[in-house]
Design an enzyme around this catalytic site. Sequence first.
Site, short mmCIF file in Angstrom:
data_model
loop_
_atom_site.label_atom_id
_atom_site.label_comp_id
_atom_site.label_asym_id
_atom_site.label_seq_id
_atom_site.Cartn_x
_atom_site.Cartn_y
_atom_site.Cartn_z
CD GLU A 1 -2.78 -1.44 0.07
OE1 GLU A 1 -2.88 -0.25 -0.71
OE2 GLU A 1 -3.39 -2.24 -0.18
CB CYS B 1 -0.91 7.13 1.36
SG CYS B 1 -2.60 6.17 1.98
#
Length: 480
Positions: free
Chosen positions: A225, A259
């Site tokens: 991720e 993110c």
Amino acid sequence: MASETTTTTASEEQIRHTERLFSLQRTAFRQSAPPGLAEREQHLERLKQALLDNRERLIEAIDQDFSCRSRDETLIAEIMPSVQGINHTLKHLARWMKPSRRHVSVLFQPARNRVEYQPKGVTGIIVPWNYPLYLAVGPLVAALAAGNRALIKMSEFTPSTSELFAEIIEATFPEDQVAVVKGEADVAAHFSALPFDHLLFTGSTSVGRKVMKAAADNLTPVTLELGGKSPAVISPDVPMRDAAQRIAFGKALNAGQTCVAPDYVLCPKDRVQDFVEQFSKAARRMYPTLRDNRDYTAIVNDRQYQRLQGYLDQASDLGAELITLNPGNEDLTGTRKLPLTLALNTGPEMALMQDEIFGPILPVIGYRTLDDAMRYINERPRPLALYFFGYDREQQQHVLGNTCSGGVCINDSLMHVAQDDLPFGGVGNSGMGHYHGHEGFLTFSHHRAIFSKQKFNSGRFIYAPHGTILHRLVYRFFIR
């Protein structure tokens, strides 16, 4: 010299501790039957209760690590999604665990096909600093739901949270079930090189490459991720107030240290000034002051603050127009609070246009046509998220059909991450694999294919010797 020796010794001790925990969990997994539904539910309930019991302590620890982390942001973006993720899993786990029946061709009848979902074994979870609770708990929920044991490496940049989370896990689970590892980057490197049965890493693309290389030596499957430059596209006709307000929320949350934060805005050239005005108004409404405002989060440490300041200094030197949104015109020296800053007239040579920003800086790039905006996105590495703001459904489908990203929000930002029944993951430079909800359960499970038949054996009709009429009939009907 003494300090270096002490650090080295501490790292060596953490590495030995990590190896001991890994060996303990691997032995326990091999010697125990896979946990059933009741045991898995018990693990999840215990984790949920531990989070609820320690809610205030976790808020304080995260605040201490950031020097100022908004209490409500911790509740909204860490504790609430962690608890909701557990609740969703508890509600659906029985159905997820059921074997799935699959079709059997007439060629192989009578027989049955099914897929059973087995625990993989000992799983590793590497946690970043920006959401140290949620990005530890989310993967852990998936690992426990799938029946695994888990070893968690917390970030060295959030020492208070890491220490407290380790204490909570130790009080909640035996160490051969779930355990937490702390330590510096060398401990993390050693951690990623262990022969886990699955490894999930959340962090930067550059470190993700190193993790994948380390895992490859053991053929360990990985879920990465990562991050990247997630665009926010403003359509030619969307009400600017709507788009700007929602983008401002997504960029300001955790001071942009997310993110999936909007990394840059693609805006029609003739609407850029309107966006600047509406974004500025939205920011002022949300954060009328900064210095003593507990709602506005600080940058996590001096290293990250200096990195972001360097982006601004370089962009300014190269001709970018910087619009700093500091409504109270306050002196923020010593606070590590960086105001929301819009960057206009940016160029590709600027670091903030090359690297993931991961902070409250937002470049705004004008485009002529929507196709030009999509071309700009497609010429760059695939982003973790894409945000489109426009109410025309044909435009929405056009953007969806002609771009690629890990996830998408239409007329919102960040919120796709909070959907428990949607997978979360990147593509290309922004990562690989998915978790959250059912996809998390599947990621941490081995999908075991089972073909079974009983006494009657139809397969004998194609045994040698070949060339019989049965062979010719099979070829005639099934090779066409």
